[in-house]
Design a protein around this motif. Structure first.
Motif, short mmCIF file in Angstrom:
data_model
loop_
_atom_site.label_atom_id
_atom_site.label_comp_id
_atom_site.label_asym_id
_atom_site.label_seq_id
_atom_site.Cartn_x
_atom_site.Cartn_y
_atom_site.Cartn_z
N LEU A 11 0.70 -1.43 -0.05
CA LEU A 11 -0.04 0.03 0.00
C LEU A 11 0.81 1.30 -0.02
CD1 LEU A 11 -2.74 -1.26 2.56
CD2 LEU A 11 -2.98 -0.82 -0.16
N CYS A 12 2.06 1.07 0.74
CA CYS A 12 3.04 2.34 0.47
C CYS A 12 3.33 2.49 -0.97
CB CYS A 12 4.00 1.91 1.47
SG CYS A 12 3.74 2.34 3.31
N ARG A 13 3.77 1.58 -1.45
CA ARG A 13 4.06 1.54 -3.11
C ARG A 13 3.04 2.11 -3.84
NH1 ARG A 13 8.97 1.97 -5.62
NH2 ARG A 13 8.90 0.93 -7.62
N MET A 14 1.77 1.73 -3.44
CA MET A 14 0.76 2.00 -4.46
C MET A 14 0.42 3.61 -3.99
SD MET A 14 -1.88 -1.07 -4.21
CE MET A 14 -1.64 -2.75 -4.99
N ALA A 15 0.27 4.08 -2.90
CA ALA A 15 0.45 5.61 -2.57
C ALA A 15 1.29 6.48 -3.20
CB ALA A 15 0.71 5.53 -1.08
N GLY A 16 2.53 5.77 -3.32
CA GLY A 16 3.47 6.77 -4.10
C GLY A 16 3.38 6.41 -5.57
N GLN A 17 2.68 5.60 -6.05
CA GLN A 17 2.46 5.41 -7.48
C GLN A 17 1.36 6.03 -8.08
OE1 GLN A 17 3.13 1.13 -8.25
NE2 GLN A 17 5.08 1.66 -9.10
N ARG A 18 -0.04 5.79 -6.98
CA ARG A 18 -1.24 6.54 -7.60
C ARG A 18 -1.54 7.49 -6.78
NH1 ARG A 18 -4.20 0.14 -7.08
NH2 ARG A 18 -2.69 -0.85 -8.40
N GLY A 19 -0.92 8.03 -5.90
CA GLY A 19 -1.69 9.12 -5.14
C GLY A 19 -2.40 8.37 -3.75
N GLY A 20 -2.96 8.95 -3.08
CA GLY A 20 -3.72 8.80 -1.86
C GLY A 20 -2.85 8.48 -0.45
N ASP A 21 -3.77 8.28 0.37
CA ASP A 21 -3.09 7.91 1.73
C ASP A 21 -2.47 6.70 2.03
OD1 ASP A 21 -3.85 10.37 2.34
OD2 ASP A 21 -5.95 9.69 2.98
N PRO A 22 -1.22 6.71 2.54
CA PRO A 22 -0.44 5.41 2.78
C PRO A 22 -1.09 4.76 4.10
CG PRO A 22 0.91 7.41 3.67
CD PRO A 22 -0.39 7.82 2.96
N PRO A 23 -0.93 3.53 4.41
CA PRO A 23 -1.54 2.84 5.47
C PRO A 23 -0.86 3.40 6.86
CG PRO A 23 0.30 1.51 4.40
CD PRO A 23 0.04 2.60 3.80
N ASP A 24 -1.51 3.18 8.12
CA ASP A 24 -0.98 3.79 9.36
C ASP A 24 -0.17 2.82 9.84
OD1 ASP A 24 -3.10 5.67 9.31
OD2 ASP A 24 -4.58 4.41 10.43
N GLY A 25 0.81 3.30 10.59
CA GLY A 25 1.72 2.45 11.35
C GLY A 25 3.03 2.30 10.78
N VAL A 26 3.24 3.19 9.68
CA VAL A 26 4.55 2.79 8.81
C VAL A 26 5.38 3.98 9.16
CG1 VAL A 26 5.55 2.83 6.67
CG2 VAL A 26 3.40 1.65 6.91
N ASP A 27 6.49 3.73 9.81
CA ASP A 27 7.48 4.68 10.34
C ASP A 27 8.71 4.02 10.15
OD1 ASP A 27 7.67 3.04 12.57
OD2 ASP A 27 6.61 4.02 13.81
N LYS A 28 9.90 4.71 10.66
CA LYS A 28 11.12 4.33 10.56
C LYS A 28 11.39 2.81 11.26
CE LYS A 28 14.10 5.74 13.55
NZ LYS A 28 15.37 6.43 14.32
N ASP A 29 10.96 2.77 12.49
CA ASP A 29 11.03 1.56 13.47
C ASP A 29 10.43 0.40 12.50
OD1 ASP A 29 12.43 2.69 15.16
OD2 ASP A 29 10.78 2.92 16.55
N PHE A 30 9.25 0.71 11.98
CA PHE A 30 8.49 -0.31 10.98
C PHE A 30 9.47 -0.88 9.73
CE2 PHE A 30 6.06 -1.44 7.29
CZ PHE A 30 4.98 -2.35 7.64
N VAL A 31 10.13 -0.05 9.29
CA VAL A 31 10.84 -0.32 8.11
C VAL A 31 12.07 -1.01 8.61
CG1 VAL A 31 12.24 0.65 6.31
CG2 VAL A 31 10.12 1.49 6.47
N LEU A 32 12.64 -0.49 9.56
CA LEU A 32 14.10 -1.13 10.18
C LEU A 32 13.78 -2.58 10.63
CD1 LEU A 32 15.98 1.96 11.77
CD2 LEU A 32 16.30 0.86 9.47
N HIS A 33 12.80 -2.65 11.33
CA HIS A 33 12.33 -4.17 11.77
C HIS A 33 12.14 -5.16 10.58
CE1 HIS A 33 11.19 -2.29 15.96
NE2 HIS A 33 12.44 -2.25 16.00
N LEU A 34 11.36 -4.83 9.53
CA LEU A 34 11.08 -5.71 8.42
C LEU A 34 12.45 -5.87 7.83
CD1 LEU A 34 8.03 -4.28 6.47
CD2 LEU A 34 8.34 -6.12 8.04
#
Length: 231
Positions: free
Chosen positions: A186-209
């Motif tokens: 959904l983050c990728r789609m938000a960047g490509q299509r516009g619109g709101d990204p999902p909640d809960g995506v921050d630095k820690d989310f990305v680093l943990h993944l």
């Protein structure tokens, strides 16, 4: 006015597989005659059957020579087209007449390439926490491409589906959940299509993944290298 000539128009992707959902685009391949430029988007969209016109369309443009080259080289996208295209304008049966592509032999090389992209993600998100949405979307794009490449060696048939990363065989399960994967999607789609990204995506989310995925991707590449040596 466009001077291009449309050779063929095809549906590929989830709609061609009959697996479309509310997140699906209508992926269209437009093949044009070499050296004459594109035709108008409207000329391609006019070939789309009525039942699919409610989908958001995404057109990929190629000259005939480039498609022919991909088939000769055994590029993964050629195999995608070979297995999944649905012709909607195809007076010369262009794709069909190309026959089967050459074997795909670049799985390890392609996986290495996308792993290199992923290696830069932690530093990017640490440098600017506002990059978290973009970098999460990049994780999705890399994982999707890595999985499609790996499926050539690890699955009975190459898997071009959205969730191919969860369908790989002979390797431990992907260490992130489907819900986490869907957030990156959904983050990728938000960047490509516009619109709101999902909640809960921050630095820690990305680093943990990223931390969980790194050893799994190393093991995946080692598995592919082993399969390649045997084959």
């Amino acid at each position: 006015m466009s001077k291009g000539e449309l050779i063929g128009a095809y549906i590929f992707g989830s709609v061609a597989r009959g697996k479309q959902d509310h997140l699906s685009d209508l992926d269209l391949l437009a093949v044009v005659r070499n050296g004459m430029g594109k035709v108008s988007d409207e000329a391609v969209l006019s070939t789309v059957p009525e039942e699919f016109r409610s989908f958001r369309s995404s057109i990929s443009w190629y000259g005939a020579a480039r498609i022919e080259q991909m088939f000769r080289n055994g590029e993964l996208f050629a195999w995608h087209l070979f297995h999944e295209t649905v012709p909607i304008f195809d007076p010369s049966s262009f794709i069909k007449h190309l026959g089967s592509p050459a074997p795909y032999r670049d799985a390890v090389l392609d996986v290495c390439s996308f792993r290199k992209v992923m290696m830069a993600i932690p530093e990017e998100v640490k440098a600017n926490e506002r990059n978290a949405i973009y970098e999460a979307g990049l994780i999705y794009a890399c994982l999707r491409n890595i999985a499609m490449s790996s499926s050539w060696s690890l699955c009975r048939l190459p898997d071009f589906s959205r969730y191919s990363v969860f369908n790989l065989e002979g390797i431990d399960d992907c260490p992130i959940s489907r819900s986490e994967f869907e957030k990156t999607m959904l983050c990728r789609m938000a960047g490509q299509r516009g619109g709101d990204p999902p909640d809960g995506v921050d630095k820690d989310f990305v680093l943990h993944l990223h931390a969980r995925l790194t050893p799994w991707l190393e093991a995946l590449q080692a598995k592919l290298e082993k399969v390649e040596r045997r084959g």
